[in-house]
Motif scaffolding. Structure first.
Motif, mmCIF file in Angstrom:
data_model
loop_
_atom_site.group_PDB
_atom_site.id
_atom_site.type_symbol
_atom_site.label_atom_id
_atom_site.label_comp_id
_atom_site.label_asym_id
_atom_site.label_seq_id
_atom_site.Cartn_x
_atom_site.Cartn_y
_atom_site.Cartn_z
ATOM 1 N N VAL A 108 0.831 -1.017 -0.091
ATOM 2 C CA VAL A 108 0.213 0.084 -0.038
ATOM 3 C C VAL A 108 0.865 1.405 0.214
ATOM 4 O O VAL A 108 2.053 1.186 0.612
ATOM 5 N N LEU A 109 0.582 2.274 -0.525
ATOM 6 C CA LEU A 109 0.952 3.437 -0.856
ATOM 7 C C LEU A 109 0.842 4.464 0.655
ATOM 8 O O LEU A 109 -0.221 4.232 1.269
ATOM 9 N N LEU A 110 2.147 4.942 1.117
ATOM 10 C CA LEU A 110 1.789 5.914 2.240
ATOM 11 C C LEU A 110 1.931 7.201 1.756
ATOM 12 O O LEU A 110 1.597 8.193 2.263
ATOM 13 N N ASP A 111 2.880 7.506 0.608
ATOM 14 C CA ASP A 111 3.191 8.849 0.213
ATOM 15 C C ASP A 111 3.384 8.679 -1.229
ATOM 16 O O ASP A 111 4.185 8.506 -2.027
ATOM 17 N N ARG A 112 2.029 9.025 -2.066
ATOM 18 C CA ARG A 112 1.907 8.990 -3.551
ATOM 19 C C ARG A 112 3.164 9.652 -4.285
ATOM 20 O O ARG A 112 3.577 9.101 -5.224
ATOM 21 N N ALA A 113 3.265 10.868 -3.812
ATOM 22 C CA ALA A 113 3.882 11.863 -4.384
ATOM 23 C C ALA A 113 5.504 11.270 -4.505
ATOM 24 O O ALA A 113 6.117 11.473 -5.395
ATOM 25 N N ALA A 114 6.062 10.840 -3.432
ATOM 26 C CA ALA A 114 7.337 10.182 -3.261
ATOM 27 C C ALA A 114 7.431 8.938 -4.103
ATOM 28 O O ALA A 114 8.320 8.846 -4.709
ATOM 29 N N VAL A 115 6.442 8.001 -4.205
ATOM 30 C CA VAL A 115 6.482 7.117 -5.094
ATOM 31 C C VAL A 115 6.562 7.280 -6.605
ATOM 32 O O VAL A 115 7.464 6.850 -7.263
ATOM 33 N N GLU A 116 5.577 8.386 -6.907
ATOM 34 C CA GLU A 116 5.740 8.751 -8.148
ATOM 35 C C GLU A 116 6.890 9.487 -8.557
ATOM 36 O O GLU A 116 7.481 9.406 -9.580
ATOM 37 N N SER A 117 7.577 10.080 -7.705
ATOM 38 C CA SER A 117 8.989 10.730 -8.037
ATOM 39 C C SER A 117 9.993 9.776 -8.435
ATOM 40 O O SER A 117 10.879 10.029 -8.889
ATOM 41 N N ARG A 118 9.910 8.582 -7.715
ATOM 42 C CA ARG A 118 10.824 7.570 -8.209
ATOM 43 C C ARG A 118 10.556 6.998 -9.525
ATOM 44 O O ARG A 118 11.446 6.266 -9.805
ATOM 45 N N LEU A 119 9.687 6.861 -10.272
ATOM 46 C CA LEU A 119 9.468 6.565 -11.354
ATOM 47 C C LEU A 119 10.384 7.164 -12.541
ATOM 48 O O LEU A 119 10.988 6.154 -13.471
ATOM 49 N N GLU A 120 10.870 8.458 -12.358
ATOM 50 C CA GLU A 120 11.984 8.851 -13.229
ATOM 51 C C GLU A 120 13.248 8.319 -13.044
ATOM 52 O O GLU A 120 13.767 8.325 -11.828
ATOM 53 N N GLY A 121 13.868 7.721 -13.930
ATOM 54 C CA GLY A 121 14.870 7.158 -14.099
ATOM 55 C C GLY A 121 15.124 5.949 -13.226
ATOM 56 O O GLY A 121 16.460 5.489 -12.962
ATOM 57 N N CYS A 122 14.242 5.160 -12.704
ATOM 58 C CA CYS A 122 14.444 4.204 -11.929
ATOM 59 C C CYS A 122 14.627 2.769 -12.991
ATOM 60 O O CYS A 122 14.328 2.803 -14.102
ATOM 61 N N PRO A 123 15.168 1.763 -12.446
ATOM 62 C CA PRO A 123 15.491 0.515 -13.100
ATOM 63 C C PRO A 123 14.048 0.082 -13.698
ATOM 64 O O PRO A 123 13.015 0.162 -13.063
ATOM 65 N N PRO A 124 14.191 -0.661 -14.813
ATOM 66 C CA PRO A 124 12.785 -0.969 -15.333
ATOM 67 C C PRO A 124 12.126 -1.963 -14.810
ATOM 68 O O PRO A 124 10.900 -1.757 -14.657
ATOM 69 N N LEU A 125 12.586 -2.876 -13.968
ATOM 70 C CA LEU A 125 11.731 -3.812 -13.249
ATOM 71 C C LEU A 125 11.158 -3.214 -12.032
ATOM 72 O O LEU A 125 10.079 -3.307 -11.725
ATOM 73 N N GLU A 126 11.777 -2.214 -11.483
ATOM 74 C CA GLU A 126 11.266 -1.075 -10.318
ATOM 75 C C GLU A 126 10.138 -0.397 -10.908
ATOM 76 O O GLU A 126 9.141 -0.214 -10.273
ATOM 77 N N ARG A 127 10.307 0.022 -12.077
ATOM 78 C CA ARG A 127 9.224 0.904 -12.841
ATOM 79 C C ARG A 127 7.966 0.237 -12.823
ATOM 80 O O ARG A 127 6.877 0.655 -12.748
ATOM 81 N N VAL A 128 7.970 -1.172 -13.384
ATOM 82 C CA VAL A 128 6.911 -1.939 -13.470
ATOM 83 C C VAL A 128 6.241 -2.028 -11.983
ATOM 84 O O VAL A 128 4.928 -1.697 -11.836
#
Length: 158
Positions: free
Chosen positions: A18-38
């Motif tokens: 479950v998400l606790l901090d949506r904005a922080a999770v969204e900020s990780r999308l940029e430049g993260c490894p492809p597996l983590e992105r999925v």
């Protein structure tokens, strides 16, 4: 996590991430490894994107093990049990170490738990627990043991 704030967690009652901090999770999308992105796309509820990227990753992968698991998680979050189960079975065939098998067994347990097959889930979590324990992965063994207890608790109440 070091000094970072917790931005997601696994709910001990439902065993779902479950998400606790949506904005922080969204900020990780940029430049993260492809597996983590999925996985992040799935966590954010962007299921179709997660599945599309997971399928692409799987198609391009030299080692299919981790892409199989991340795509299975994306299917699982959509309640697409059959698709997730097929990927889990392939991952089990590719798991050539006890630690990798434990990872798959734990994920299978989570899928079975989501499907309300609590007795079967408990058995998979117990298997993961034993495998993790024998490989010296105490933290992961503890997580699998807690999940096993939760599945048994619900099964016993039904």
């Amino acid at each position: 996590m070091g000094g970072e704030a917790e931005i997601w967690r696994t709910d001990p009652a439902t065993l779902r991430d479950v998400l606790l901090d949506r904005a922080a999770v969204e900020s990780r999308l940029e430049g993260c490894p492809p597996l983590e992105r999925v996985w992040i796309l799935s966590l954010l509820g962007r299921d179709e994107e997660a599945v599309a990227e997971g399928r692409r990753l799987l198609g391009e992968a030299q080692d299919r093990f981790r892409p199989l698991l991340v795509l299975a998680q994306a299917y699982q979050r959509q309640y697409r049990w059959h698709e997730a189960a097929k990927l889990h079975e392939e991952a089990l065939r590719l798991a050539n170490t006890r630690a990798r098998e434990a990872l798959v067994r734990h994920q299978i347990g989570r899928r079975l738990f989501d499907e309300a097959l609590y007795r079967d889930a408990a058995a998979e979590f117990e298997w993961a627990y034993d495998l993790y324990r024998t490989t010296g992965r105490d933290r992961l063994a503890k997580i699998s043991r807690q999940a096993m207890k939760r599945a048994r608790e619900i099964y016993d109440q039904s």
